[in-house]
Each structure stands twice: as C-alpha cells, then as structure tokens.
Design a protein around this motif. Structure first.
Motif, PDB file in Angstrom:
ATOM      1  N   VAL A  84       0.831  -1.196   0.000  1.00 27.05           N
ATOM      2  CA  VAL A  84       0.000   0.000   0.000  1.00 27.05           C
ATOM      3  C   VAL A  84       0.868   1.249   0.000  1.00 27.05           C
ATOM      4  O   VAL A  84       2.035   1.234   0.431  1.00 27.05           O
ATOM      5  CB  VAL A  84      -0.938   0.000   1.226  1.00 27.05           C
ATOM      6  N   ARG A  85       0.293   2.344  -0.483  1.00 23.44           N
ATOM      7  CA  ARG A  85       0.908   3.664  -0.476  1.00 23.44           C
ATOM      8  C   ARG A  85      -0.149   4.679  -0.045  1.00 23.44           C
ATOM      9  O   ARG A  85      -1.337   4.514  -0.321  1.00 23.44           O
ATOM     10  CB  ARG A  85       1.449   4.034  -1.870  1.00 23.44           C
ATOM     11  N   THR A  86       0.292   5.741   0.623  1.00 22.86           N
ATOM     12  CA  THR A  86      -0.652   6.749   1.084  1.00 22.86           C
ATOM     13  C   THR A  86      -1.303   7.506  -0.076  1.00 22.86           C
ATOM     14  O   THR A  86      -2.340   8.146   0.107  1.00 22.86           O
ATOM     15  CB  THR A  86       0.059   7.752   1.999  1.00 22.86           C
ATOM     16  N   THR A  87      -0.730   7.411  -1.257  1.00 23.65           N
ATOM     17  CA  THR A  87      -1.314   8.078  -2.420  1.00 23.65           C
ATOM     18  C   THR A  87      -2.569   7.381  -2.924  1.00 23.65           C
ATOM     19  O   THR A  87      -3.306   7.950  -3.743  1.00 23.65           O
ATOM     20  CB  THR A  87      -0.286   8.141  -3.558  1.00 23.65           C
ATOM     21  N   GLY A  88      -2.813   6.135  -2.455  1.00 22.33           N
ATOM     22  CA  GLY A  88      -3.963   5.386  -2.934  1.00 22.33           C
ATOM     23  C   GLY A  88      -3.668   4.530  -4.136  1.00 22.33           C
ATOM     24  O   GLY A  88      -4.566   3.831  -4.644  1.00 22.33           O
ATOM     25  N   ARG A  89      -2.454   4.546  -4.622  1.00 21.77           N
ATOM     26  CA  ARG A  89      -2.041   3.712  -5.754  1.00 21.77           C
ATOM     27  C   ARG A  89      -1.059   2.667  -5.245  1.00 21.77           C
ATOM     28  O   ARG A  89       0.008   3.018  -4.733  1.00 21.77           O
ATOM     29  CB  ARG A  89      -1.414   4.560  -6.864  1.00 21.77           C
ATOM     30  N   PHE A  90      -1.448   1.408  -5.393  1.00 22.01           N
ATOM     31  CA  PHE A  90      -0.729   0.311  -4.763  1.00 22.01           C
ATOM     32  C   PHE A  90       0.018  -0.516  -5.801  1.00 22.01           C
ATOM     33  O   PHE A  90      -0.234  -0.411  -7.011  1.00 22.01           O
ATOM     34  CB  PHE A  90      -1.705  -0.607  -4.001  1.00 22.01           C
ATOM     35  N   ASN A  91       0.929  -1.341  -5.291  1.00 24.10           N
ATOM     36  CA  ASN A  91       1.637  -2.329  -6.120  1.00 24.10           C
ATOM     37  C   ASN A  91       1.111  -3.721  -5.782  1.00 24.10           C
ATOM     38  O   ASN A  91       0.962  -4.058  -4.602  1.00 24.10           O
ATOM     39  CB  ASN A  91       3.139  -2.278  -5.880  1.00 24.10           C
ATOM     40  N   VAL A  92       0.849  -4.517  -6.791  1.00 16.09           N
ATOM     41  CA  VAL A  92       0.333  -5.873  -6.626  1.00 16.09           C
ATOM     42  C   VAL A  92       1.359  -6.837  -7.208  1.00 16.09           C
ATOM     43  O   VAL A  92       1.687  -6.748  -8.409  1.00 16.09           O
ATOM     44  CB  VAL A  92      -1.038  -6.063  -7.301  1.00 16.09           C
ATOM     45  N   ARG A  93       1.860  -7.730  -6.370  1.00 16.98           N
ATOM     46  CA  ARG A  93       2.852  -8.724  -6.807  1.00 16.98           C
ATOM     47  C   ARG A  93       2.156 -10.066  -6.978  1.00 16.98           C
ATOM     48  O   ARG A  93       1.569 -10.598  -6.034  1.00 16.98           O
ATOM     49  CB  ARG A  93       3.983  -8.841  -5.794  1.00 16.98           C
ATOM     50  N   SER A  94       2.227 -10.639  -8.156  1.00 15.97           N
ATOM     51  CA  SER A  94       1.615 -11.930  -8.455  1.00 15.97           C
ATOM     52  C   SER A  94       2.617 -12.774  -9.225  1.00 15.97           C
ATOM     53  O   SER A  94       3.778 -12.403  -9.397  1.00 15.97           O
ATOM     54  CB  SER A  94       0.327 -11.744  -9.263  1.00 15.97           C
ATOM     55  N   GLU A  95       2.152 -13.929  -9.704  1.00 15.53           N
ATOM     56  CA  GLU A  95       3.020 -14.803 -10.478  1.00 15.53           C
ATOM     57  C   GLU A  95       3.437 -14.165 -11.801  1.00 15.53           C
ATOM     58  O   GLU A  95       4.477 -14.523 -12.366  1.00 15.53           O
ATOM     59  CB  GLU A  95       2.308 -16.138 -10.745  1.00 15.53           C
ATOM     60  N   ARG A  96       2.658 -13.233 -12.296  1.00 16.38           N
ATOM     61  CA  ARG A  96       2.966 -12.575 -13.560  1.00 16.38           C
ATOM     62  C   ARG A  96       4.017 -11.489 -13.404  1.00 16.38           C
ATOM     63  O   ARG A  96       4.597 -11.029 -14.380  1.00 16.38           O
ATOM     64  CB  ARG A  96       1.686 -11.969 -14.145  1.00 16.38           C
ATOM     65  N   GLY A  97       4.270 -11.074 -12.183  1.00 11.40           N
ATOM     66  CA  GLY A  97       5.209  -9.986 -11.942  1.00 11.40           C
ATOM     67  C   GLY A  97       4.618  -8.993 -10.969  1.00 11.40           C
ATOM     68  O   GLY A  97       3.803  -9.335 -10.109  1.00 11.40           O
ATOM     69  N   VAL A  98       5.010  -7.716 -11.120  1.00 12.51           N
ATOM     70  CA  VAL A  98       4.548  -6.644 -10.227  1.00 12.51           C
ATOM     71  C   VAL A  98       3.814  -5.607 -11.061  1.00 12.51           C
ATOM     72  O   VAL A  98       4.376  -5.058 -12.026  1.00 12.51           O
ATOM     73  CB  VAL A  98       5.721  -5.996  -9.473  1.00 12.51           C
TER      74      VAL A  98
END
Length: 452
Positions: free
Chosen positions: A394-408
């Motif tokens: 999570v980020r305070t900006t409201g834009r998050f990073n999602v890490r999955s099997e496909r990458g980030v």
C-alpha cells in the motif's frame, strides 16, 4: 476432509458449502446431515527444524485383502505443509538493535542512566529467534486443528541428541552402530549434517559413507561424537588403524581442515535441543494426545519406505510404523508457508548511527488495505490490463503495487482492487513433492464441522 477440486466446485455451486479460507483453500460444509458421512480422525505429524518445519496430515486405513482376507494398514498423506521460519532475520535485527544501543551509549551523549544488571528472565525463556520457531509451529498446528478432525499429534523431538550420543548408557560402543534396526541412526544423521554428507578425507559425495574413528580405538581413540567422522569405503580401508596424522602426513591442509571441523559445533543441533521440549509442551496444552518420537525412528521409516529427503516426507514418516504398515501415497503439491511477520512496531527509520531520520505513518492501512493482504485487481486498460491476484503493497497516495506470479503491477488505484484475504504473517507458494508415489486428490480441504 480433503476432497477433489471438482467435488469442491459442485458443493460451492449448489450453495451447500462456503469458502472459509482462500490460502490454503478451505470450504465449510453447511449441511453435514445431507452428506450422511462419518468423518474419521486424522493425525498431524510434525518434523521440526531450525530453518524449516515439515507438517503432514495423515490417516491410517485398514485395507482387507480380497483373496486371503488379511487386513493390512496403510498410511496416507492428505495435506503437506512446509513452514519456513525467519529466525535468522530476527537474530540479525536483534543484533543490529543492540549495536545501535551500544554505539549511542559510548558517545557520552545525554541518555538514560545505566541500569543495574539485576533483571531476571522468566523460567523457560528463549531467545526471540528460538521462540519464533516454537510459536509459528504451534500456531500452524492450531490452524490445522480448526480445519481437520485431528485426534492425535505426533512430533519428532530432535534429529540428534548430542548429549545422549556421547555420554551415559547411550554412548556409541565399538560396532554398536551396526547392530539392531535403529541403533546409530542418531549418530549417522548428526555426522551427515556436520561433515556435509561427504567423505572427510577425499571429499567424495553421493557414495555410501561409513562411520569412522578419527583417532583409532587401537591408539587410544574414544567413541565420543567429536572423534567420529564419515569416510568412503576406499579411504576407510586405506587408513585402517593408522592415526590421522600418519594417514594425512602428505596432505597437511586436509589434516588442518579435519581438526578444525571436529571443534565446530552444529548450530542446528543447538537450536533443536533448545526448543524441542517447548514445542512438545505447547502441543500438549491443546488438549489432544501428543506423542514424541526419536529422529532415528523417522529416518528409519523414511529410508525403509523409499521416501525422498524433504521436510514434509520426514513428517509423513514421524511416529511408529508397525510391521505390515505401508506408506503408500502422499500429496503431489506441498504448500510452502514462509513466515514474513506482521510489519514492525517502530514508528521511525534510523540512520547509520541509530538515530531517527524518518517518521513512519501511525496507521498501517490505506483505503482499507494493508501491506501483505491478498487481493485481486481487475484492471480494465493500460499497461497492466487484466486480472492480477497476489500480495499488495500500500501507499498513502492510494495507488498500490500488486505482486503476483505474472510480476509486479505498479501504481494500481485502489478502486480496481478487491480484498481476498487479510495478511496473516505468511507468504504462500506451492511446489511439487519429490518422489514417484504421489496422488492429486487433496487439492481442497473440506471442513465438515458446522460449528467452525
């Protein structure tokens, strides 16, 4: 009890079951009476380790032979979990914190007054890196008890007991390690770990190794574990009753290495000896039947049934395997649960000198999500268009990073993200189990108890 994935989909589609947990995937049956089934009790078998712990859920089934009518017992593995500890990370963090504290006090800065060294530790205290192994192992077992009708627990006390191997009536005497079925398994396991599963004299590996006295008994050598090593058959025969100095007179580097290795303790043995009884005591507090077994018996069972050397297959072989009992199958897929922690209580980041340099947010959640949550992001367009399922940062900006099997996938707005499962302090992946005797009908766990 575990059921086939097709059966799990059918129960969910008909509304007879609900999803209780995503990872590991667990469904709960709502109308057990309609099944008219009797759920047998299962056993949880635990193989503790210093870096990883193997846990297997098994059931022993009596099978009647149609021709002779004789009844034989088979052990079947239902679910396999490999728990990976983070004791090394905790140990490193504790050492770093202590170094910061000592460096600040040595600079003659205005700081708190020194305390007297009169603080006592409670009975049974363990270092944080060791207590972590006990807590994560027992918490995983408690979670399995909620999912399965567990009736008994089997735990391996330790792979090797260095005290019992070198003192008292259990001391290795003459050729005692070659007599009987279980005698010497503790010694061999310890030596295999300490000497890297290779010949101490020539370094050959992947060959049958023999227990060998560094200083021969004919020349006053003792049977203590510090005087034992592993040697291949040619080196053992060539050395004979000669002293190690005479045998390696032309190889001083090898002689120096062997003498240095004999004085090096095995850290894993110390870790297991410190935590073995705490694990057993906590398991007994769960109110189930708990039986502790020797590591030598586990190795004997595993070798006798031709199982590979893994944490989960060691757990499958923990306990008594009576004459005529066979271990016929185990899950093809192993769930690996890696302890990641639940974040930190620190509200600042320190600089190289141990002083605060950055203030962290007081809350860990942003827009209802916290780092480590399992989420599903459905992105309609752009570079990362598609469905992403994985862990979120999570980020305070409201834009998050999602890490999955496909990458980030980076910079994903929270309105495209849906929560699947809250972070529980573990990261989950799967791997294929080693060995040929596998089955694949344990992909889903069905909980038949409506009171959960």
């Amino acid at each position: 009890m575990p059921c086939h994935p097709a059966r799990a989909r059918e129960l969910l589609a008909k509304g007879r079951a609900v999803v209780a947990r995503h990872t590991p995937f667990v469904i709960r049956l709502k109308d057990r009476e309609a099944e008219n089934s009797v759920v047998p009790g299962v056993a949880v078998r635990i193989d503790p380790g210093s870096k990883g712990t193997g846990i297997a859920v098994t059931v022993d089934v009596d099978v009647a032979n149609g021709d002779s009518g004789a009844v034989s017992t088979t052990r079947r593995g239902l679910v396999a979990v490999e728990l990976r500890h983070r004791g090394a990370q905790i140990h490193k963090a504790v050492l770093q914190r202590a170094a910061y504290r000592r460096s600040r006090r040595s600079r003659n800065l205005r700081y708190r007054a020194p305390r007297f060294d009169n603080r006592r530790r409670p009975v049974g205290w363990l270092a944080p890196s060791l207590q972590h192994r006990v807590d994560t192992t027992c918490s995983t077992v408690r979670r399995l008890i909620r999912y399965f009708p567990v009736s008994e627990l089997h735990v391996e006390r330790v792979s090797f007991d260095t005290h019992a191997m070198s003192r008292g009536k259990n001391r290795l005497e003459a050729s005692e390690y070659q007599q009987g079925t279980l005698v010497g398994y503790e010694v061999r396991q310890y030596l295999l770990e300490k000497w890297g599963r290779a010949c101490a004299y020539c370094g050959t590996s992947d060959v049958p190794l023999q227990v060998e006295h560094i200083q021969p008994r004919a020349r006053g050598g003792s049977d203590r574990i510090s005087n034992l090593t592993l040697a291949c058959a040619p080196c053992n025969a060539e050395k004979g009753a000669r002293s190690v100095e005479e045998f390696l007179s032309q190889r001083p580097a090898a002689l120096k290495r062997i003498f240095a290795q004999t004085k090096v303790p095995l850290k894993d043995a110390a870790v297991m000896n410190a935590t073995r009884w705490q694990i057993v005591d906590q398991l007994r507090s769960m109110g189930l039947s708990v039986r502790a077994w020797s590591g030598g018996r586990t190795q004997y069972n595993r070798v006798g049934h031709g199982l590979a050397k893994t944490h989960t297959l060691d757990a499958l072989a923990v306990g008594e395997v009576k004459d005529g009992t066979r271990i016929i199958r185990h899950p093809r897929t192993v769930l690996i649960a890696t302890a990641t922690g639940r974040g930190t209580y620190a509200r600042t980041r320190s600089d190289r000198y141990g002083f605060p340099r950055l203030i962290l947010p007081r809350t860990k959640q942003c827009s209802g999500y916290a780092t480590g949550d399992l989420v599903r992001a459905v992105i309609p367009s752009g570079k990362y268009a598609g469905t992403w399922t994985g862990r979120v940062a999570v980020r305070t900006t409201g834009r998050f990073n999602v890490r999955s099997e496909r990458g980030v996938a980076q910079g994903i707005h929270h309105r495209y993200i849906q929560l699947v499962q809250r972070a529980d302090g573990y990261g989950y992946i799967t791997r294929e189990e080693e060995g040929a005797h596998c089955f694949a009908d344990g992909a889903s766990m069905r909980v038949d108890r409506s009171d959960d």
